[in-house]
Design a protein around this motif. Structure first.
Motif, PDB file in Angstrom:
ATOM      1  N   ALA A 204      12.034  -0.106   0.195  1.00  0.00           N
ATOM      2  CA  ALA A 204      12.536  -1.123   0.680  1.00  0.00           C
ATOM      3  C   ALA A 204      12.826  -2.253   1.135  1.00  0.00           C
ATOM      4  O   ALA A 204      12.412  -2.362   2.253  1.00  0.00           O
ATOM      5  CB  ALA A 204      14.026  -0.334   0.166  1.00  0.00           C
ATOM      6  N   ALA A 207      14.825  -1.334   4.485  1.00  0.00           N
ATOM      7  CA  ALA A 207      14.135   0.384   4.692  1.00  0.00           C
ATOM      8  C   ALA A 207      14.080   0.381   6.172  1.00  0.00           C
ATOM      9  O   ALA A 207      13.861  -0.440   7.118  1.00  0.00           O
ATOM     10  CB  ALA A 207      12.358   0.529   4.569  1.00  0.00           C
ATOM     11  N   THR A 280      13.093   3.990   1.132  1.00  0.00           N
ATOM     12  CA  THR A 280      14.696   3.971   2.179  1.00  0.00           C
ATOM     13  C   THR A 280      14.329   4.099   3.680  1.00  0.00           C
ATOM     14  O   THR A 280      15.665   3.274   4.857  1.00  0.00           O
ATOM     15  CB  THR A 280      15.483   3.800   1.216  1.00  0.00           C
ATOM     16  OG1 THR A 280      16.088   6.059   1.170  1.00  0.00           O
ATOM     17  CG2 THR A 280      16.080   3.402  -0.307  1.00  0.00           C
TER      18      THR A 280
END
Length: 307
Positions: A204, A207, A280
């Motif tokens: 992401a 992250a 994430t």
């Protein structure tokens, strides 16, 4: 709930009563501290206090013992926070799976995931105690109030704030085991190949990579934020670990990955958090003091990490 009190046996000096609640006490202390060693110390101190106490005046042994171990854990939380100010790099909890018989002692600790332990680190000591006692073990507010030396109304307010705090920070998406394994293996393969683009495709945009080496193994000295920096860091160190093999594990009731060396010892534990098919946050524990309790596997056990 675990550890229901019963009549105290007259012939064992109260040992039977304490042993009946030992698992509960260890689990409370561990969930408050994130350290197997410190939790064991709390239980031992509570055991010594129990032997010195006038047990004939104790009406509710479970409540008394929970209060005793909570008070000791609160003291340790405060001293631990001071110690962590000098800790080298980010601090991650010690996995419960690192204790050989932890599963037997922590009767309900499987309800607290490793990722949640990390979130609990962001609570204040009393907030953490109230959250653990209420949300994990379901103790009544009145009993918690006695344990943390607050009024029942104050405990209700603390519990509400702690729940909201945890809700905002805990992962909201849990992939099934097959997807988790697929994403983790793709992440490891891209890291071993030094494939920055491949890593970025798995992350992401916001992250995070958090690594705990405790100053004893190579790790980033602060969390790495953002997909680009995360990918570059993982790609830069990954090719140096092609000798390790990947093994699935369950830590705190949550899927995790272990990277084992040729001798079977654990070099790292990985816990990933996901959202909509992307990583994430990756928690990487490398401090050998926190990994020492994992049993050495037989040569060749586990899945080889493939490039």
């Amino acid at each position: 709930m675990a550890g229901t009190a019963g009549p105290e046996p007259g012939a064992d000096g109260g040992e039977g009563v304490f042993e009946r609640h030992r698992r509960l006490l260890f689990a409370v202390a561990y969930d408050m501290l994130g350290s197997v060693h410190d939790a064991e110390d709390c239980v031992q101190e509570a055991w010594l206090g129990w032997h010195r106490a006038d047990r004939g005046a104790v009406g509710e042994p479970r409540a008394y013992l929970v209060r005793a171990v909570t008070n000791r854990a609160l003291n340790k939380v405060r001293s631990a926070k001071a110690r962590r100010e000098t800790y080298i790099g980010p601090w991650l909890p010690e996995p419960l799976g690192a204790a050989p018989d932890a599963a037997e002692r922590a009767e309900r600790a499987e309800e607290v995931s490793y990722a949640l332990l990390v979130v609990l680190e962001t609570l204040g000591p009393v907030e953490r105690a109230v959250f653990v006692l209420r949300e994990v073990f379901g103790l009544p507010h009145a009993e918690i109030a006695a344990a943390v030396d607050r009024s029942e109304q104050a405990v209700r307010q603390i519990a509400h704030r702690a729940r909201a705090h945890v809700r905002e920070r805990r992962p909201r998406y849990a992939p099934d085991d097959a997807e988790r394994r697929r994403l983790t293996e793709r992440f490891l393969a891209a890291s071993l190949q030094g494939d920055v683009a491949g890593l970025k495709a798995l992350l992401a945009e916001d992250a995070q990579l958090v690594t705990d080496g405790g100053g004893k193994r190579k790790a980033a000295l602060r969390p790495i934020l953002g997909a680009a920096k995360f990918a570059r860091f993982a790609a830069s160190i990954g090719p140096g670990y092609t000798h390790l093999r990947f093994e699935e594990a369950v830590v705190g009731g949550e899927p995790a990955g272990l990277l084992r060396g040729p001798d079977g010892g654990v070099e790292a534990m990985l816990v990933a958090e996901f959202s909509e098919g992307l990583i994430t946050r990756m928690l990487v524990l490398r401090n050998p003091d926190k990994l020492a309790g994992f049993r050495t596997s037989a040569a060749g056990r586990g899945d080889a990490a493939r490039s």
